[in-house]
Design an enzyme around this catalytic site. Structure first.
Site, short mmCIF file in Angstrom:
data_model
loop_
_atom_site.label_atom_id
_atom_site.label_comp_id
_atom_site.label_asym_id
_atom_site.label_seq_id
_atom_site.Cartn_x
_atom_site.Cartn_y
_atom_site.Cartn_z
N ASN A 1 0.87 -1.18 0.00
CA ASN A 1 0.00 0.00 0.00
C ASN A 1 0.91 1.23 0.00
O ASN A 1 1.49 1.57 1.03
CB ASN A 1 -0.89 -0.04 1.26
CG ASN A 1 -1.74 1.21 1.40
OD1 ASN A 1 -1.83 2.03 0.48
ND2 ASN A 1 -2.38 1.36 2.55
N LYS B 1 0.02 4.25 -0.39
CA LYS B 1 -0.69 5.41 0.17
C LYS B 1 -0.50 6.64 -0.72
O LYS B 1 -0.42 6.51 -1.93
CB LYS B 1 -0.24 5.65 1.62
CG LYS B 1 -0.36 4.39 2.47
CD LYS B 1 -0.18 4.65 3.95
CE LYS B 1 -0.31 3.33 4.71
NZ LYS B 1 -0.17 3.47 6.15
N HIS C 1 -9.53 1.27 5.26
CA HIS C 1 -8.23 1.46 5.93
C HIS C 1 -8.43 2.42 7.10
O HIS C 1 -9.23 3.35 7.02
CB HIS C 1 -7.21 2.02 4.93
CG HIS C 1 -5.82 2.00 5.49
ND1 HIS C 1 -5.38 2.97 6.36
CD2 HIS C 1 -4.81 1.12 5.35
CE1 HIS C 1 -4.14 2.68 6.72
NE2 HIS C 1 -3.77 1.56 6.12
N GLU D 1 -6.81 4.83 8.14
CA GLU D 1 -6.61 6.26 7.84
C GLU D 1 -7.88 6.85 7.23
O GLU D 1 -8.21 8.01 7.46
CB GLU D 1 -5.40 6.42 6.90
CG GLU D 1 -4.09 6.22 7.66
CD GLU D 1 -2.96 5.61 6.84
OE1 GLU D 1 -3.05 5.62 5.60
OE2 GLU D 1 -1.99 5.13 7.46
N GLU E 1 -5.26 -4.98 11.07
CA GLU E 1 -4.26 -3.93 11.22
C GLU E 1 -4.51 -3.15 12.50
O GLU E 1 -5.30 -2.18 12.50
CB GLU E 1 -4.33 -2.97 10.03
CG GLU E 1 -4.02 -3.60 8.69
CD GLU E 1 -3.44 -2.58 7.73
OE1 GLU E 1 -2.32 -2.80 7.27
OE2 GLU E 1 -4.09 -1.56 7.46
N GLY F 1 2.45 2.35 10.88
CA GLY F 1 3.38 3.45 10.68
C GLY F 1 4.14 3.86 11.93
O GLY F 1 4.78 4.91 11.97
N SER G 1 3.47 -2.02 10.57
CA SER G 1 4.93 -2.04 10.79
C SER G 1 5.58 -3.37 10.42
O SER G 1 6.52 -3.81 11.07
CB SER G 1 5.27 -1.64 12.23
OG SER G 1 4.89 -0.29 12.47
P1 PGA Z 1 2.77 0.36 7.82
O1 PGA Z 1 1.29 0.58 7.23
O2 PGA Z 1 3.30 -0.90 7.20
O3 PGA Z 1 3.52 1.59 7.41
O4 PGA Z 1 2.63 0.24 9.30
C1 PGA Z 1 0.43 -0.52 7.06
C2 PGA Z 1 -0.86 -0.04 6.47
O5 PGA Z 1 -1.26 1.11 6.73
O6 PGA Z 1 -1.52 -0.79 5.75
#
Ligand code: PGA
Length: 261
Positions: free
Chosen positions: A7, A9, A94, A96, A166, A172, A209
């Site tokens: 992803n 983003k 997601h 976010e 997640e 992140g 992560s």
């Molecule tokens: P990350 O994000 O690997 O940077 O923690 C995962 C995600 O948002 O799907």
């Protein structure tokens, strides 16, 4: 089979997406065993990335989609538009989008139904906040999101669904869940999803992560069908390491007769 989904983003434009996509193709080249690999660039880069991966085994995913099929919805992208752009998978719900852009369980449910109707493979994201986990409510929150998203969903034989667990506190942050946390939650999700969907074709991914150092620890678990990767998917050496980890696990499973080549 193990699945690795990138992803990207809102981090890369078209030129960088093409460069990253080239790197992903290189990371798969020459391998006897490769995981199912899906890359999700921003909308504007879908066309160019599609050309790049046309003759490869890599699939193209979008990061979001409207639940409407057509009409006056300024700024939205319909499932048909995605299909036209060569997209087969779509990330839905997601954290976010839930937390920054105000997506509700109801909106995510509508998107999921529309995606399936349109023949796209949804990658449904669910996960709890740190306070939920600390308060012993992680399962309740995650199952609440799962049930809401799957309301009215009946998977047909040909349909496929990914559920990505997640935990929000792991996204992140550089602090992943432990493989044990993931395994426990995956097994709770798996039995709830089986109750809701029956014998359907769904897979459960871990995200939050994931990097080249910890990917193997997650992927070697039977409960973990794959990983959804954000930050580390933007760094080629990291992403290549994750692909290698998935391939290594799969080679072990093939040798043990657990999966076919
Ligand atoms: P990350 O994000 O690997 O940077 O923690 C995962 C995600 O948002 O799907």
């Amino acid at each position: 089979m193990k699945t690795v989904i990138a992803n990207w983003k809102m981090n890369v434009g078209t030129r960088e997406s093409v460069a990253l996509g080239r790197g992903v193709l290189l990371s798969l080249r020459g391998r006897k065993v490769i995981p199912d690999t899906v890359i999700c660039p921003p909308f504007v880069a879908l066309g160019e990335v599609r050309k790049l991966i046309a003759r490869s085994k890599v699939s193209l995913g979008a990061q979001n989609m409207s639940w409407e099929e057509q009409g006056s919805f300024t700024g939205e992208i319909s499932p048909r538009m995605l299909e036209e752009a060569g997209v087969s998978h779509v990330i839905l719900g997601h954290s976010e989008r839930r937390n920054i852009l105000g997506e509700t369980d109801e909106m995510i449910n509508k998107k999921l139904l529309t995606a399936l109707k349109s023949g796209l493979v949804p990658i449904l994201c669910i996960g709890e906040q740190k306070a939920d986990r600390d308060g012993g409510k992680a399962e309740e929150v995650v199952l609440g999101q799962l049930r809401a998203a799957l309301k009215g969903v009946h998977l047909k034989k040909k349909d496929q669904l990914f559920i990505a667990y997640e935990p929000i506190w792991a996204i992140g942050t550089g602090v992943s869940a432990t493989p044990q946390d993931a395994v426990e939650m995956h097994s709770v999700i798996r039995s709830a999803a089986a109750d809701l969907l029956g014998e359907a074709n769904f897979s459960i991914l871990y995200g939050g992560s994931v990097n080249s150092d910890n990917a193997y620890e997650f992927l070697r678990e039977n409960e973990v069908d794959g990983v959804l990767v954000g930050g580390a998917s933007l760094k080629l050496n990291q992403f290549t390491g994750i692909i290698s980890a998935a391939a290594e696990v799969m080679e072990g499973l093939i040798e043990g007769g657990k999966i076919e080549k």
